[in-house]
Design an enzyme around this catalytic site. Structure first.
Site, short mmCIF file in Angstrom:
data_model
loop_
_atom_site.label_atom_id
_atom_site.label_comp_id
_atom_site.label_asym_id
_atom_site.label_seq_id
_atom_site.Cartn_x
_atom_site.Cartn_y
_atom_site.Cartn_z
N GLN A 392 0.84 -1.20 0.00
CA GLN A 392 0.00 0.00 0.00
C GLN A 392 0.87 1.24 0.00
O GLN A 392 1.90 1.26 0.68
CB GLN A 392 -0.86 0.04 1.27
N ASP A 394 0.70 3.85 1.72
CA ASP A 394 -0.08 4.18 2.90
C ASP A 394 0.47 5.42 3.57
O ASP A 394 1.68 5.61 3.60
CB ASP A 394 0.03 2.99 3.87
N HIS A 396 -0.45 8.16 7.08
CA HIS A 396 -1.34 8.59 8.15
C HIS A 396 -0.96 10.00 8.54
O HIS A 396 0.21 10.29 8.73
CB HIS A 396 -1.24 7.63 9.34
N LYS A 480 -15.42 9.19 5.34
CA LYS A 480 -14.36 9.07 4.34
C LYS A 480 -14.77 9.61 2.99
O LYS A 480 -15.95 9.81 2.71
CB LYS A 480 -13.98 7.60 4.17
#
Length: 654
Positions: A392, A394, A396, A480
């Site tokens: 991923q 990814d 945060h 989301k």
RNA sequence: GCCAGAGUAGCUCAGUGGCAGAGCAGCUGAUUCGUAAUCAGCAGGUCGCGAGUUCGACCCUCGCCUCUGGCUCCA
């Protein structure tokens, strides 16, 4: 006291026609009769009507006053009706050919229709041909399709007598006091409709494939046989659709992945696990480098987290309870349990929590190409699109409440900036918010949800993005935005996601020290742009049909010497290309140029550099671009400049 | 996981209860050629894996593995 209005006391009603005329019609008059009486244009071509926004049969009587218009085959909402009626014709054909078959359900779906049947034997390809043939006969018969409304009990008796247990189930479960069914040439189906007035109105259809399907979609139930088909208003549209299927087949990433030697999946190693070959690895690295540059420019920091961790980490995060079926676990010699990470979030939270964070440190945008492993059921695996081990992109974002709009805005800006570089122009944004009637199922406070949902909306509006809003579609831990991207042949793919997470900060009890000296919980936003590198890579292969732009192409240029007499010059050109940082090779085979060109075209190499005595004399190459052909003679240095800039600027055109 | 279909040379695919086939790719040789296939020869296989039936199985039966299409988008 006045009586409620009824057809008897109110025998006529006012109907507004599409041209704006308001006419008074008798109760019980059908849409078609009204159309005839008032000479609506093209009424002979209409397949249904729209009344107060709802599609109804042409033969349906209007229940009240309102707006009436006709639906023609070319109207967007005609397709669903055509397909639904075609599915009924298919069911009739099946019942005629195989009277013992039980019918279940047959709706129109996104790009066609299906019908589910119960019988002892599966349908064969020959059956399919036979059914299609019989359908054409039924169309030829031009049977009237009529709606009937009866008391629920009558419908129950009817389907009981016809020994149609699935239909009986639907009547019992789904019908109100009045059940509607449709009838054509003796074939009856419990159905809401609407339908075309007769089978002769159908025609442009094709049965596509058979499949097993659980009754009501539940694995607990028996499996039925499903036949998929599609239908259109015209043969031309049907042909275009079938051609599009063919085009998609040609672009299939599994096929191109093999042809271009990009990746493989090995039986001995297990399914859903991808081996990236040298060519595929080049493309992957370029995809990753590009995004890494974009992230660096936007203040992201990069981290690397372990692939395995104690079960404890995933117990705290909650994954161990909620995600267990998808997790791989390992047991060590000293009987410790380790988990192969299915998600990167807990790892990133670990790094956030490794020190005391000040409000001045925020936002922290923490990114990783994190490889995760998830057990997926064997039947759901599909090429690179659904695998068990994948990476991923990814990240945060940990931020303060006052920063959330800015951060979401940044994510949306990034999404568009990244995908436009790959030539994607069409984006669909989907906002999922919570279901206010079901507040207790969500993590996080009302205040947090309100702020988060508002931030998502504000950011979308600020960027002037149109989006769909889905109430109650949010996952339990936060609202989301999902982003779908439409590829070169019009297929939407869900790629990016931007999600608030109120669950993990609480579970790990992470904090920052605010201006006032108080420990406060940061907002956490999870976001991925490509989603899974494997899946995105598969999508890119299909998007480009294997013709990668120069910056992604595994081999950017191939030197094609006309004969061995110029091999020395060819080698010197190759050397200069490689020195310039280009991925280049030389075709040293004894083939004729024609064959060399053909091979390079098949390998989808963007630049082909034909060199012979003429070029050797003038320090040039004869440039050929794939799919475009001969571009004429170019100085070697000029070509190098062109190829380097196409690479550096990540241009789509060679 | 379940249902259906499929698995034969590196690739694409024929094939039959009785010696395993083609094209492309590969290798060798000849050809030295100007924008999508030069010619000839050679080599290439546990017919997905494992059992069973049979005088004999790539073929029939069973189990397993892998792949493909699907598994409630209004009755």
């Amino acid at each position: 006291m006045s009586e409620p209005r009824s057809p008897i006391t109110d025998p006529s009603r006012e109907v507004t026609l599409p041209d704006g005329r308001v006419v008074s019609v008798a109760a019980g008059m059908s849409a078609l009769e009204i159309a005839k009486q008032h000479e609506l244009p093209r009424r002979g071509r209409a397949i249904a009507a729209r009344f107060n926004g709802r599609a109804i049969d042409l033969h349906a009587a209007l229940p009240e006053a309102g707006h009436l218009s006709l639906i023609y085959p070319e109207d967007p909402d005609a397709l669903e009706i055509l397909r639904h009626s075609t599915s009924h014709v298919m069911a009739q054909a099946v019942k005629e050919l195989f009277p013992d078959t039980k019918i279940a359900q047959g709706p129109a779906i996104e790009d066609g229709f299906y019908y589910d049947f119960r019988r002892d034997e599966p349908f064969t390809d020959e059956d399919l041909e036979q059914i299609e043939q019989r359908m054409r006969e039924i169309v030829e018969r031009n049977l009237q399709i009529r709606r009937h409304e009866v008391a629920k009990a009558v419908a129950e008796r009817m389907f009981e007598q016809e020994q149609e247990p699935y239909k009986l189930y639907f009547v019992r479960e789904k019908s109100g006091p009045v059940a509607s069914y449709y009838e054509q040439g003796g074939f009856r189906d419990f159905c809401r409709g609407p339908h075309v007035p007769s089978t002769g109105r159908l025609g442009a259809f094709k049965l596509l494939r058979t499949a097993g399907a659980y009754w009501l979609g539940s694995e607990q139930n028996e499996m039925l046989w499903r036949i998929y088909g599609t239908a259109f208003a015209t043969e031309q549209e049907l042909d275009a659709y079938l051609q599009q299927l063919e085009e998609a087949r040609k672009r299939d990433h599994r096929r191109l992945g093999k042809e271009l030697d990009l990746f493989s999946v090995q039986e001995v190693a297990g399914s859903g696990l991808v081996f990236w070959h040298p060519n595929g690895t080049i493309v992957r690295h370029e995809i990753e480098s590009f995004l890494r540059e974009e992230l660096t420019r936007r203040g992201y920091v990069f981290v690397t987290t372990p692939h395995i961790a104690r079960d404890q980490l995933f117990r705290v995060s909650g994954h161990y309870d909620y995600y267990r079926e998808n997790m791989y676990t390992l047991r060590t010699a000293d009987d410790e349990e380790l988990v192969l990470k299915p998600m990167n979030c807990p790892g990133h939270v670990m790094i956030y929590d490794a020190g005391l964070r000040s409000y001045r440190d925020l936002p922290i945008r923490m990114a990783e190409y994190g490889t995760v492993y998830r057990y997926e059921r064997s039947g759901t695996l599909a090429g690179l699109f659904r695998v068990r081990g994948f990476t991923q992109d990814d990240a945060h974002i940990f931020c303060r409440p006052d920063q959330i709009v800015e951060e979401i805005d940044g994510c949306l800006e990034l999404v568009e900036a990244v995908f436009r570089r790959f030539g994607f122009e069409d984006f669909r944004f989907e906002l999922s918010v919570r279901d206010p009637g079901n507040a207790e199922k969500y993590a996080g406070t009302d205040e947090e949800w309100n702020a988060a949902e508002a931030a998502l909306v504000t950011a979308l509006d600020r960027r002037h993005l149109t989006y769909q809003r889905y109430e109650g579609e949010a996952v339990f831990y936060g609202p989301k935005i999902d982003v779908k991207v439409v590829d070169a042949i019009g297929r939407p793919w869900q790629l990016s996601t931007v999600q608030f997470d109120f669950n993990l900060p609480r579970r790990f009890d992470i904090a920052f020290v605010d201006q006032d000296g108080q420990r406060k919980q940061p907002y956490m936003v999870h976001r991925a742009i490509y989603g899974s590198i494997e899946r995105f890579f598969g999508i890119l292969i299909e998007h480009f049909g294997g013709y990668f732009p120069v910056w992604l192409a595994p081999v950017q240029a191939r030197v094609l010497p006309v004969s061995e007499k110029v091999s020395e010059y060819a080698e010197s050109v190759l050397c200069r290309l490689q020195q310039a940082g280009l991925r280049a090779e030389c075709d040293r085979s004894p083939d004729k140029v024609g064959a060399k060109i053909r091979n390079a075209e098949l390998a989808k190499v963007p630049y082909m550099l034909v060199v012979g005595p003429r070029e050797a004399d003038s320090d040039a190459v004869s440039l050929r671009i794939h799919q475009q052909g001969d571009q004429g003679s170019v100085a070697v240095d000029a070509f190098i400049e062109r190829a380097r800039s196409a690479t550096a600027e990540r241009r789509l055109q060679p």
